[in-house]
Design a protein around this motif. Structure first.
Motif, PDB file in Angstrom:
ATOM      1  N   TRP A   1     -28.908 -27.321 -12.261  1.00 62.07           N
ATOM      2  CA  TRP A   1     -29.343 -26.085 -12.542  1.00 62.07           C
ATOM      3  C   TRP A   1     -28.550 -25.150 -12.091  1.00 62.07           C
ATOM      4  O   TRP A   1     -28.319 -24.614 -11.153  1.00 62.07           O
ATOM      5  N   ASP A   2     -28.967 -23.818 -12.766  1.00 62.49           N
ATOM      6  CA  ASP A   2     -28.932 -23.057 -12.621  1.00 62.49           C
ATOM      7  C   ASP A   2     -30.077 -21.704 -12.743  1.00 62.49           C
ATOM      8  O   ASP A   2     -31.774 -22.681 -13.030  1.00 62.49           O
TER       9      ASP A   2
ATOM     10  N   LYS B   1     -31.461 -20.007 -14.319  1.00 63.83           N
ATOM     11  CA  LYS B   1     -32.080 -19.227 -15.807  1.00 63.83           C
ATOM     12  C   LYS B   1     -32.959 -20.888 -16.118  1.00 63.83           C
ATOM     13  O   LYS B   1     -33.259 -20.335 -17.318  1.00 63.83           O
ATOM     14  N   ARG B   2     -32.853 -21.687 -15.564  1.00 63.07           N
ATOM     15  CA  ARG B   2     -33.257 -22.881 -16.160  1.00 63.07           C
ATOM     16  C   ARG B   2     -35.047 -23.279 -15.758  1.00 63.07           C
ATOM     17  O   ARG B   2     -35.347 -22.074 -15.093  1.00 63.07           O
TER      18      ARG B   2
ATOM     19  N   GLU C   1     -39.245 -22.391 -11.703  1.00 65.60           N
ATOM     20  CA  GLU C   1     -37.721 -21.825 -12.529  1.00 65.60           C
ATOM     21  C   GLU C   1     -36.636 -21.133 -11.226  1.00 65.60           C
ATOM     22  O   GLU C   1     -37.301 -20.870 -10.105  1.00 65.60           O
TER      23      GLU C   1
ATOM     24  N   THR D   1     -29.887 -30.341 -22.482  1.00 66.51           N
ATOM     25  CA  THR D   1     -28.471 -29.601 -21.710  1.00 66.51           C
ATOM     26  C   THR D   1     -27.723 -28.499 -22.544  1.00 66.51           C
ATOM     27  O   THR D   1     -27.898 -28.483 -23.405  1.00 66.51           O
TER      28      THR D   1
ATOM     29  N   LEU E   1     -28.296 -28.720 -16.670  1.00 64.18           N
ATOM     30  CA  LEU E   1     -29.471 -29.134 -17.329  1.00 64.18           C
ATOM     31  C   LEU E   1     -29.887 -27.523 -17.661  1.00 64.18           C
ATOM     32  O   LEU E   1     -30.150 -26.788 -17.210  1.00 64.18           O
ATOM     33  N   ARG E   2     -30.393 -27.440 -18.821  1.00 64.33           N
ATOM     34  CA  ARG E   2     -31.186 -26.019 -19.425  1.00 64.33           C
ATOM     35  C   ARG E   2     -32.755 -25.847 -19.450  1.00 64.33           C
ATOM     36  O   ARG E   2     -33.526 -25.392 -18.954  1.00 64.33           O
ATOM     37  N   ARG E   3     -33.787 -27.224 -19.416  1.00 65.34           N
ATOM     38  CA  ARG E   3     -34.597 -26.755 -19.737  1.00 65.34           C
ATOM     39  C   ARG E   3     -35.151 -28.623 -20.160  1.00 65.34           C
ATOM     40  O   ARG E   3     -34.664 -29.359 -20.188  1.00 65.34           O
ATOM     41  N   TYR E   4     -36.085 -29.130 -19.062  1.00 67.90           N
ATOM     42  CA  TYR E   4     -36.904 -29.938 -18.625  1.00 67.90           C
ATOM     43  C   TYR E   4     -38.336 -30.692 -19.016  1.00 67.90           C
ATOM     44  O   TYR E   4     -38.940 -29.423 -17.977  1.00 67.90           O
TER      45      TYR E   4
END
Length: 133
Positions: free
Chosen positions: A21-22, A24-25, A41, A102, A106-109
């Motif tokens: 993750w970064d 912003k995710r 977050e 993704t 990973l962007r949003r989970y």
């Protein structure tokens, strides 16, 4: 890294998963009980949450199934946990459905699970919320 590989990392080690993750995710909990956070977050927040889970629950994840979509950056995953709450000894046998987006990691989970199973395992809703902190 593919969606499927990212998900396997989640099931093996929270620390390695958080590294995907970064800042912003987002990890979301659409069906958490009242008082449970709606989302986490950033890496620090994600790691604090993810490392907390094995402190309270002893589980084995099973029955992992992926449902691929027409969008190569989206996967739906179903899996189960079989185990118990470490303090109460009550079972924690949960079914999860995860919607995972993704792009460059990973962007949003979005993590869908039954809050009643968690509440019954820990004993009450206040403890279920406390374990999320």
């Amino acid at each position: 890294m593919t969606n499927l590989n990212s998900f396997h990392v989640l099931l093996s080690t929270p620390k390695a998963w958080v590294e995907l993750w970064d800042e912003k995710r987002v990890l979301e909990f659409p069906y958490g009980p009242a008082g449970f956070p709606e989302k986490k977050e950033g890496k620090a927040d994600l790691y604090d949450y993810m490392q907390n889970f094995p402190k309270h629950f002893q589980v084995q994840f099973t029955d992992l199934k992926f449902h691929l979509t027409v969008d190569p950056e989206l996967v739906i995953a179903e899996f189960k946990s079989m185990g118990k709450h470490r303090e109460t000894g009550n079972p924690y046998n949960q079914t999860y459905i995860s919607v995972v987006e993704t792009k460059d990691g990973l962007r949003r989970y979005r993590d869908f699970w039954n809050p009643l199973v968690a509440i019954e395992s820990v004993g009450n809703v206040n403890d279920a919320v406390r374990f999320s902190e």
